[in-house]
Motif scaffolding. Structure first.
Motif, mmCIF file in Angstrom:
data_model
loop_
_atom_site.group_PDB
_atom_site.id
_atom_site.type_symbol
_atom_site.label_atom_id
_atom_site.label_comp_id
_atom_site.label_asym_id
_atom_site.label_seq_id
_atom_site.Cartn_x
_atom_site.Cartn_y
_atom_site.Cartn_z
ATOM 1 N N MET A 106 0.811 -1.199 -0.092
ATOM 2 C CA MET A 106 -0.044 -0.030 -0.069
ATOM 3 C C MET A 106 0.926 1.137 0.137
ATOM 4 N N ALA A 107 0.692 2.238 -0.602
ATOM 5 C CA ALA A 107 1.321 3.490 -0.944
ATOM 6 C C ALA A 107 1.673 4.033 0.294
ATOM 7 N N ASN A 108 3.093 4.627 0.461
ATOM 8 C CA ASN A 108 3.377 5.189 1.797
ATOM 9 C C ASN A 108 3.364 4.070 3.142
ATOM 10 N N GLY A 109 3.102 2.802 2.947
ATOM 11 C CA GLY A 109 2.812 2.169 3.995
ATOM 12 C C GLY A 109 1.671 2.225 4.848
ATOM 13 N N ASP A 157 -0.422 -0.335 17.453
ATOM 14 C CA ASP A 157 -0.606 0.218 15.717
ATOM 15 C C ASP A 157 0.616 -0.014 15.175
ATOM 16 N N VAL A 158 1.909 0.056 15.697
ATOM 17 C CA VAL A 158 3.250 -0.200 15.057
ATOM 18 C C VAL A 158 3.348 -1.626 14.404
ATOM 19 N N VAL A 159 2.834 -2.422 15.212
ATOM 20 C CA VAL A 159 2.699 -3.852 14.495
ATOM 21 C C VAL A 159 1.758 -4.129 13.290
ATOM 22 N N GLU A 160 0.544 -3.338 13.404
ATOM 23 C CA GLU A 160 -0.263 -3.328 12.297
ATOM 24 C C GLU A 160 0.379 -2.569 11.018
ATOM 25 N N TYR A 161 0.998 -1.461 11.430
ATOM 26 C CA TYR A 161 1.526 -0.572 10.186
ATOM 27 C C TYR A 161 2.626 -1.414 9.749
ATOM 28 N N SER A 182 -1.693 6.473 10.547
ATOM 29 C CA SER A 182 -0.679 6.058 9.396
ATOM 30 C C SER A 182 0.351 7.191 8.875
ATOM 31 N N LYS A 183 -0.231 8.239 8.709
ATOM 32 C CA LYS A 183 0.663 9.254 8.349
ATOM 33 C C LYS A 183 1.616 9.852 9.366
ATOM 34 N N PHE A 184 1.320 9.805 10.680
ATOM 35 C CA PHE A 184 2.331 10.187 11.586
ATOM 36 C C PHE A 184 3.236 8.838 11.804
ATOM 37 N N LEU A 185 2.797 7.555 11.628
ATOM 38 C CA LEU A 185 3.866 6.357 11.574
ATOM 39 C C LEU A 185 4.955 6.422 10.394
ATOM 40 N N SER A 218 4.214 17.562 11.853
ATOM 41 C CA SER A 218 3.497 16.183 12.013
ATOM 42 C C SER A 218 3.181 15.876 13.451
ATOM 43 N N ILE A 219 4.031 15.948 14.214
ATOM 44 C CA ILE A 219 3.682 15.331 15.741
ATOM 45 C C ILE A 219 2.539 16.373 16.116
ATOM 46 N N SER A 220 2.646 17.641 15.988
ATOM 47 C CA SER A 220 1.475 18.529 16.654
ATOM 48 C C SER A 220 0.156 18.220 16.097
ATOM 49 N N ALA A 221 0.167 17.890 14.574
ATOM 50 C CA ALA A 221 -0.973 17.639 14.380
ATOM 51 C C ALA A 221 -1.591 16.069 14.509
#
Length: 233
Positions: free
Chosen positions: A1-4, A205-209, A14-17, A56-59
């Motif tokens: 999948m694009a960009n993981g 979340d990390v495992v899923e990503y 997903s964006k933050f990861l 990114s982190i603040s969003a």
């Protein structure tokens, strides 16, 4: 999948990861933690110091708060790491929804100022306000408990805590491989104070990503680590 990106994760997660991996704030390999555990991954929110990554982190903090449906007046950032996180997140919240336009931020000084306005608090007063503490992680819980005492002393009401990452693992013990169930540091704080403790990301979340971008070996090592050290809460 694009960009993981993972279809099972919220888009902001997903964006933050993805940004964490790009910045090497989230790395996979073999790491010795302060607890002496050998971890297959390492998370370091301190690397989010560029303009792009600060956005990114603040969003991600702002999106997590907005989805939590908690009523609050002030974001409190404990000195020192929590200070920029609180300020940046307040700015992002104002762009998410007009109802957050009057949300303020506040932080503590390490030493009380004895001139000018004096005191330990900079920014919004905490008196009579509903407060969310924002910080990077909860490791032993000591810093968070200090922040809670400050809020209590200043007459505020704590309604939540928000951190960047929850490892979901039990607190270390003298015999760490005893297989006994124990709560996580976050779980202990949650139960002791009876308030929600939220995280942008968790180990789950990390495992899923990682299923979208990682090798089978990386995924297996994370799953084995999660099983071995999973908290009871």
């Amino acid at each position: 999948m694009a960009n993981g990106e993972s279809p099972s994760l919220a888009s902001y997660k997903s964006k933050f990861l993805s940004d964490c991996v790009s910045a090497e704030a989230l790395k996979f390999g073999t790491f010795t933690l302060k607890s002496k555990r050998i971890s297959p991954y390492f998370f370091n929110a301190g690397l989010f110091h560029s303009a792009k990554l600060a956005r990114s982190i603040s969003a991600a903090y702002a999106s997590t708060l907005a989805s939590a449906n908690i009523e609050f007046d002030v974001l409190f950032g404990p000195a020192y790491k929590g200070i920029p996180l609180a300020a940046l997140t307040v700015d992002k919240l104002g762009g998410i929804d007009p109802k957050y336009e009057n949300i303020s931020y506040s932080f503590n000084r390490k030493e009380a100022k004895d001139h000018g306005e004096g005191g330990n608090i900079v920014g919004a007063s905490l008196t009579g306000k509903r407060i969310v503490i924002i910080d990077d992680v909860i490791t032993a819980g000591t810093a968070i408990r200090e922040a809670i005492e400050i809020i209590k002393r200043e007459g505020g009401t704590l309604v939540g805590i928000l951190v960047a990452f929850d490892r979901l693992e039990k607190t270390p013990s003298a015999n760490d491989d005893d297989g006994q169930p124990r709560p996580s540091a976050i779980g202990e704080v949650r139960r002791q104070y009876g308030i929600p403790v939220m995280a942008i990301l968790t180990l789950d979340d990390v495992v899923e990503y990682l299923r979208g971008i990682g090798t089978e070996d990386d995924i297996k090592r994370l799953e084995e680590y999660r099983t071995k050290y999973k908290a009871s809460d």
